[in-house]
Design a protein around this motif. Structure first.
Motif, short mmCIF file in Angstrom:
data_model
loop_
_atom_site.label_atom_id
_atom_site.label_comp_id
_atom_site.label_asym_id
_atom_site.label_seq_id
_atom_site.Cartn_x
_atom_site.Cartn_y
_atom_site.Cartn_z
N ASP A 1 -16.33 -19.50 -23.44
CA ASP A 1 -16.34 -20.16 -24.74
C ASP A 1 -15.29 -21.27 -24.78
N ASP B 1 -15.52 -8.84 -29.25
CA ASP B 1 -17.00 -8.86 -29.31
C ASP B 1 -17.50 -8.77 -30.75
N HIS C 1 -16.23 -11.51 -18.53
CA HIS C 1 -16.47 -11.36 -19.97
C HIS C 1 -16.94 -12.68 -20.57
N THR C 2 -17.90 -12.60 -21.45
CA THR C 2 -18.52 -13.81 -21.99
C THR C 2 -17.53 -14.70 -22.75
N ALA D 1 -20.56 -15.65 -14.34
CA ALA D 1 -21.50 -14.89 -15.15
C ALA D 1 -21.20 -13.39 -15.14
#
Length: 452
Positions: free
Chosen positions: A24, A161, A19-20, A16
């Motif tokens: 994915d 992003d 990087h998001t 968490a």
């Protein structure tokens, strides 16, 4: 130093806190396919969209390098120390073959471009990221892209992003009515749509091409709606037709198109050389003049990869010079192979599966890809089963939709296999599909000889 606590605490990084994009599923697509191929090396692969390898010749690398060095001496008037410095040093961030790229675009596509508008990149993948990173200014920004779309575009957008708003794909490519609706709906919701990514020629993964009328209509829409178009043309030259349709960039009269090019499919993927043509003007907020978008992209590149390897550029440049700066001319033999393979795959599917009303496929006129639709879910578990039990590989289409399940399509790449391997591979694929048809799930009764 005295260690007060004998227990060593090893560093842990909670997912968490990263990087998001790393969470994915689309970021795992290429790794997964490579892992399965590595686990089952004897499986016949329709998965990888790689160029044909039958004409590779290591001696050509040296020949191309000598040709480029001769070009530096004779056409650019460089001394021997300057030639050495050009190859061994970092070099211009924008690249050392921008003039040859421009000559190639003029020869093959009828595109007139200024070398100053070109940035040579580490593959087309870097070109995509540079453009998306530059366009993403704040959280309002969005990108439009066809669904399904190339996973590399999805991944680059994640890293930048920049959310991607999907646009429906029809039988001739991106659905222009849906594109207009999505664009206006996003703007009405307060978003700023920065651009639309599109592959007009033999799009990855669906293999379809846009008719000329739709190309004109798309450019008209872009001009009317003040929208940039990101044109990806990795496969356009691989067309066996007597006449190729013009690219969007060749038709563009209002600087609406940022052109993404690659020498991976036509030059050599190992060189990792691509480019972007970005001649749009960027105006300063204070009214103090303007720059080219290419100049802004080169700023980002200078902090990302510094420059594209001069040795790699020199080899590609030498290949361009050897063939009069025409990659279409340089790839005549390969284009014939792709056309032959495509005909063989389409004919082979018809012979094996043409009698099943619930199995269908499209019929592209060029490029690398064919999409097969079946009456059952095609996911990564089925791919692993196909590799293990039937000895055949393909790409589940869900990877191009950014989801993990629920899609009943698979992509076949026709580019690397010999005629014999195509026949064997289609036998194995037809056996897999036959055993999965309603009422015959998992029987294995069609398993061909030669499968694992």
């Amino acid at each position: 130093m005295e260690i007060l606590n004998s227990e060593i605490i090893r560093a842990e990084l909670p997912a968490a806190t990263l990087h998001t994009s790393l969470g994915d599923t689309s970021m795992e697509s290429m790794t997964l396919l490579n892992e399965i191929a590595g686990t089952y090396p004897d499986a016949i692969s329709f998965a990888a969209g790689r160029p044909y390898e039958g004409f590779y010749d290591v001696s050509l690398l040296h020949a191309y390098l000598r040709t480029f060095c001769h070009h530096l001496r004779t056409e650019r008037g460089m001394s021997e120390p300057e030639v050495a410095r050009t190859l061994f040093q970092y070099g211009d961030t924008k690249g050392i073959i921008t003039d040859l790229v421009v000559r190639s675009l003029a020869a093959d596509e009828g595109i007139e471009a200024d070398p100053a508008s070109v940035v040579v990149t580490v593959g087309c993948q870097e070109a995509m990221f540079l453009v998306l990173r530059a366009l993403r200014a704040n959280d309002r920004d969005l990108l439009l892209a066809p669904s399904p779309t190339y996973v590399g575009l999805t991944g680059a957008a994640l890293l930048a992003d920049l959310p991607v708003l999907p646009v429906r794909t029809g039988p001739d490519g991106v659905d222009l009515d849906d594109l207009a609706d999505r664009l206006r709906g996003a703007r009405a919701a307060g978003h700023r749509v920065r651009a639309c990514y599109v592959t007009p020629d033999f799009a990855n993964p669906v293999g379809v091409s846009m008719p000329l009328a739709d190309r004109h209509r798309l450019l008209e829409l872009a001009a009317a709606e003040d929208l940039l178009l990101l044109e990806d043309n990795a496969y356009g030259l691989l067309n066996s037709a007597a006449e190729r349709p013009p690219t969007l960039k060749a038709l563009d009269r209002h600087q609406r198109v940022v052109y993404l090019g690659s020498f991976a499919k036509t030059g050599m993927p190992g060189a990792r050389v691509g480019y972007v043509v970005a001649g749009q003007r960027v105006t300063a907020a204070s009214g103090g003049g303007s720059t080219l978008l290419a100049d802004e992209l080169s700023k980002i590149k200078s902090m990302l990869t510094v420059n594209t390897a001069p040795i790699a550029q020199a080899v590609v440049g030498g290949k361009l010079l050897t063939h009069g700066c025409s990659m279409a001319r340089a790839n005549r033999r390969e284009t014939e192979v792709y056309a032959r393979n495509l005909r063989q795959v389409l004919d082979g599917l018809d012979r094996r599966l043409g009698g099943h009303a619930d199995v269908s496929w499209n019929a592209p006129t060029g490029g690398f890809f064919v999409v097969v639709t079946v009456p059952f879910t095609v996911d990564d578990d089925l791919l692993a089963h196909a590799a293990r039990r039937y000895g055949v590989l393909f790409t589940p289409m869900h990877h191009f939709y950014g989801s993990t399940a629920g899609h009943r399509q698979l992509r076949l790449s026709i580019s690397t296999l010999t005629p014999k391997r195509i026949e064997e591979g289609l036998d194995r694929l037809a056996a897999l599909i036959g055993d999965r048809l309603p009422g015959r799930e998992g029987t294995g009764e069609n398993l061909p000889s030669g499968a694992p």
